[in-house]
Design an enzyme around this catalytic site. Sequence first.
Site, PDB file in Angstrom:
ATOM      1  N   LYS A 192       0.891  -1.180   0.000  1.00  0.00           N
ATOM      2  CA  LYS A 192       0.000   0.000   0.000  1.00  0.00           C
ATOM      3  C   LYS A 192       0.918   1.217   0.000  1.00  0.00           C
ATOM      4  O   LYS A 192       1.468   1.606   1.028  1.00  0.00           O
ATOM      5  CB  LYS A 192      -0.858  -0.029   1.267  1.00  0.00           C
ATOM      6  CG  LYS A 192      -2.194   0.674   1.151  1.00  0.00           C
ATOM      7  CD  LYS A 192      -2.127   2.152   0.840  1.00  0.00           C
ATOM      8  CE  LYS A 192      -1.935   3.009   2.069  1.00  0.00           C
ATOM      9  NZ  LYS A 192      -1.785   4.447   1.728  1.00  0.00           N
ATOM     10  N   SER A 246       4.795   7.366  10.343  1.00  0.00           N
ATOM     11  CA  SER A 246       4.836   8.113  11.605  1.00  0.00           C
ATOM     12  C   SER A 246       4.570   7.188  12.798  1.00  0.00           C
ATOM     13  O   SER A 246       3.889   6.171  12.659  1.00  0.00           O
ATOM     14  CB  SER A 246       3.774   9.207  11.572  1.00  0.00           C
ATOM     15  OG  SER A 246       2.499   8.602  11.449  1.00  0.00           O
ATOM     16  N   GLU A 267       9.191   0.949  10.988  1.00  0.00           N
ATOM     17  CA  GLU A 267      10.286   1.901  10.738  1.00  0.00           C
ATOM     18  C   GLU A 267       9.641   3.288  10.839  1.00  0.00           C
ATOM     19  O   GLU A 267       8.854   3.662   9.970  1.00  0.00           O
ATOM     20  CB  GLU A 267      10.871   1.729   9.323  1.00  0.00           C
ATOM     21  CG  GLU A 267      11.059   0.297   8.829  1.00  0.00           C
ATOM     22  CD  GLU A 267      12.181  -0.443   9.511  1.00  0.00           C
ATOM     23  OE1 GLU A 267      12.978   0.195  10.231  1.00  0.00           O
ATOM     24  OE2 GLU A 267      12.253  -1.670   9.356  1.00  0.00           O
ATOM     25  N   CYS A 301      13.552  11.034   7.403  1.00  0.00           N
ATOM     26  CA  CYS A 301      13.312  10.619   8.790  1.00  0.00           C
ATOM     27  C   CYS A 301      14.560  10.695   9.663  1.00  0.00           C
ATOM     28  O   CYS A 301      14.472  10.971  10.848  1.00  0.00           O
ATOM     29  CB  CYS A 301      12.764   9.201   8.795  1.00  0.00           C
ATOM     30  SG  CYS A 301      13.729   8.090   7.776  1.00  0.00           S
ATOM     31  N   GLU A 403       9.224  16.003  15.509  1.00  0.00           N
ATOM     32  CA  GLU A 403       9.671  15.833  14.125  1.00  0.00           C
ATOM     33  C   GLU A 403       8.866  16.810  13.258  1.00  0.00           C
ATOM     34  O   GLU A 403       7.643  16.720  13.187  1.00  0.00           O
ATOM     35  CB  GLU A 403       9.411  14.396  13.668  1.00  0.00           C
ATOM     36  CG  GLU A 403       9.892  14.147  12.264  1.00  0.00           C
ATOM     37  CD  GLU A 403       9.618  12.722  11.784  1.00  0.00           C
ATOM     38  OE1 GLU A 403       8.533  12.194  12.051  1.00  0.00           O
ATOM     39  OE2 GLU A 403      10.509  12.154  11.126  1.00  0.00           O
TER      40      GLU A 403
HETATM   41  P1  NAD Z   1       2.034   8.427   7.888  1.00  0.00           P
HETATM   42  O1  NAD Z   1       2.250   7.601   9.100  1.00  0.00           O
HETATM   43  O2  NAD Z   1       1.023   9.503   7.945  1.00  0.00           O
HETATM   44  O3  NAD Z   1       1.592   7.502   6.654  1.00  0.00           O
HETATM   45  C1  NAD Z   1       2.367   6.389   6.274  1.00  0.00           C
HETATM   46  C2  NAD Z   1       1.481   5.405   5.547  1.00  0.00           C
HETATM   47  O4  NAD Z   1       0.481   4.932   6.456  1.00  0.00           O
HETATM   48  C3  NAD Z   1       0.733   5.983   4.342  1.00  0.00           C
HETATM   49  O5  NAD Z   1       0.743   5.033   3.306  1.00  0.00           O
HETATM   50  C4  NAD Z   1      -0.681   6.158   4.874  1.00  0.00           C
HETATM   51  O6  NAD Z   1      -1.666   6.075   3.884  1.00  0.00           O
HETATM   52  C5  NAD Z   1      -0.784   4.971   5.825  1.00  0.00           C
HETATM   53  N1  NAD Z   1      -1.823   5.110   6.845  1.00  0.00           N
HETATM   54  C6  NAD Z   1      -2.393   6.254   7.330  1.00  0.00           C
HETATM   55  N2  NAD Z   1      -3.339   5.943   8.242  1.00  0.00           N
HETATM   56  C7  NAD Z   1      -3.374   4.600   8.341  1.00  0.00           C
HETATM   57  C8  NAD Z   1      -4.120   3.686   9.135  1.00  0.00           C
HETATM   58  N3  NAD Z   1      -5.056   4.106   9.984  1.00  0.00           N
HETATM   59  N4  NAD Z   1      -3.867   2.366   9.009  1.00  0.00           N
HETATM   60  C9  NAD Z   1      -2.912   1.926   8.158  1.00  0.00           C
HETATM   61  N5  NAD Z   1      -2.179   2.741   7.364  1.00  0.00           N
HETATM   62  C10 NAD Z   1      -2.409   4.067   7.460  1.00  0.00           C
HETATM   63  O7  NAD Z   1       3.462   8.974   7.481  1.00  0.00           O
HETATM   64  P2  NAD Z   1       3.835   9.962   6.292  1.00  0.00           P
HETATM   65  O8  NAD Z   1       3.359  11.317   6.665  1.00  0.00           O
HETATM   66  O9  NAD Z   1       3.429   9.366   5.002  1.00  0.00           O
HETATM   67  O10 NAD Z   1       5.446   9.882   6.330  1.00  0.00           O
HETATM   68  C11 NAD Z   1       6.214  10.602   7.207  1.00  0.00           C
HETATM   69  C12 NAD Z   1       6.650   9.763   8.388  1.00  0.00           C
HETATM   70  O11 NAD Z   1       7.335   8.599   7.948  1.00  0.00           O
HETATM   71  C13 NAD Z   1       7.653  10.516   9.229  1.00  0.00           C
HETATM   72  O12 NAD Z   1       7.385  10.303  10.590  1.00  0.00           O
HETATM   73  C14 NAD Z   1       8.980   9.882   8.829  1.00  0.00           C
HETATM   74  O13 NAD Z   1      10.001  10.054   9.762  1.00  0.00           O
HETATM   75  C15 NAD Z   1       8.565   8.459   8.656  1.00  0.00           C
HETATM   76  N6  NAD Z   1       9.567   7.703   7.864  1.00  0.00           N
HETATM   77  C16 NAD Z   1      10.348   6.774   8.482  1.00  0.00           C
HETATM   78  C17 NAD Z   1      11.324   6.070   7.755  1.00  0.00           C
HETATM   79  C18 NAD Z   1      12.246   5.049   8.402  1.00  0.00           C
HETATM   80  O14 NAD Z   1      12.930   4.323   7.676  1.00  0.00           O
HETATM   81  N7  NAD Z   1      12.313   4.952   9.723  1.00  0.00           N
HETATM   82  C19 NAD Z   1      11.467   6.322   6.384  1.00  0.00           C
HETATM   83  C20 NAD Z   1      10.659   7.280   5.796  1.00  0.00           C
HETATM   84  C21 NAD Z   1       9.697   7.968   6.543  1.00  0.00           C
END
Ligand code: NAD
Length: 501
Positions: A192, A246, A267, A301, A403
């Site tokens: 997804k 997140s 992650e 991140c 963050e």
């Molecule tokens: P997010 O958590 O808002 O969304 C991530 C994914 O989760 C998206 O595909 C979203 O559609 C999905 N999602 C949202 N609500 C959901 C639910 N209720 N159930 C299941 N899936 C759901 O994060 P974002 O804003 O897309 O990305 C930014 C975050 O990602 C930051 O916190 C960043 O640090 C983190 N990140 C971490 C890494 C790592 O390797 N540790 C890498 C890249 C980004």
Amino acid sequence: MTAILQNVSPEVAKYLSQDSIKMYVDGQWSPADDGGVFPVLDPGNGSVLAKVASGKASDVDRAVRAARRAAHKTGWSTMPVNDRAVILHRLADLIDRHVEILAEIESLDVGKPIGQAKGFDIPDAARTLRYYADLSVHTRRREPIAVSGYEASSIRVPYGACGFIFPWNFPFLLFGWGVSPALAAGNTVVIKPAEDTPLSTLFLAKLAEQAGVPPGVINIVPGYGENAGAALASHPDIQRMSFTGSPEVGRLVAEACGRNLVPVKLELGGKGAAVVFDDVNVDAAADALSSAITLNSGQVCCTATRWVVHERVMRQFVDRAVSNLKNVDKGIGYGLDSGTKMGPVVSEKQRQRVLGYIERGEKEGAKALLEGGRASVPGHEAGFYVKPALLTGPSDNVCARDEIFGPVAYIMPFTEEKEAIELVNKSHYGLANSVWSSNLDRANRVAESLVAGNSWINAHNIFKQGIPYGGTNLSGLGGGVLGPETLLDYLRPQSIVRPLS
Ligand code: NAD
């Protein structure tokens, strides 16, 4: 077709100008069961780039069933590892051959400078695929166990259907880092992608078909998090789950998996720090950290968002960093333009998040050494651009704690080594930090004292196949990517035992 699509390659224009881009399930391109689509915006100019099928629970269910079937029926899980590795190498070759197209799609979708996508994001995904394909060939799947009275061994077998949910900042790279070990281990996958940036992942399905990946091995269901994401995380027939995003959503995914007793790796976000001692080349350190905070418009991140700088070199460091960031400011532009140093952030929502944090931080007493704010790019006025900012102030300021995920650094002085370590370890996150010193004993000592999955010395943002990259505390759980262990994460152990008498 928007005006901007007239400036992209014919392949990309054709891909984006379909009525809607369908989902890829069981080797077929299909619309959502309910016919729904959602718009994907170009963050560089706010226009609609493409319409994409909007997956819901029934689509996810279809994809999970296809992945389970494919695990058992196509032979993907049971074929000789060499044969599987050959297919994955073929896919990596196709990614390299399509680097221009994929980089264009990634730049349009995320807003990132095309040079970054072409120089790192796309080729590194291919490198990771090759790394895990090769590693899988050399990984022992059967270990004899010496126990008196028994013939015993431990075998490693793929789990079956694995779920993946990705964020929007590095869609193609994270696919490469996350999914490659699962495929190489013999699992099938349901992916997804983020609703903001699903386009390169969907394009990849075309390459997987060409590479000979059997139907159902890779399934891609785009859609919103609360629909497709939640349905995937809570699907009882997923056998392993991986989430990148997140901490807030990570908790929801972990809860859903917990209810089904499905193993999950997370992650998550970060609030990385860089500790700069007074024995370094101060300008070089300031240059490297200015590049790190503006890479991908700060939407990284693990990047260094807190700069903890020895008071003796603070003035010089700030002068140099401010001058660098002002230079980047002059290079803010559209991702596909060759002179662009920093593109937009991914959405208006993300721009509001960044600006909101700066405002709250200043209300709480932070001082701007370089004012950030909205940026405007001539010809692309509706894009989501922000200027780099440098703040300073108390260590408990919201901008030093949370963050932000934008080009905003927070600088704090220190005098004693112990004080620097305490400042860094105040964070609840634990993804990546760096230490800058020419005294390598000290650098190593401090690096080991910082609580995080990764400590880098005299560099920030090092990613190399073979070196594990993952987080602790709020930054992650049960996971990590890029290391050899990640391949084993996707192989479950099973013991085979026979009494000898
Ligand atoms: P997010 O958590 O808002 O969304 C991530 C994914 O989760 C998206 O595909 C979203 O559609 C999905 N999602 C949202 N609500 C959901 C639910 N209720 N159930 C299941 N899936 C759901 O994060 P974002 O804003 O897309 O990305 C930014 C975050 O990602 C930051 O916190 C960043 O640090 C983190 N990140 C971490 C890494 C790592 O390797 N540790 C890498 C890249 C980004």
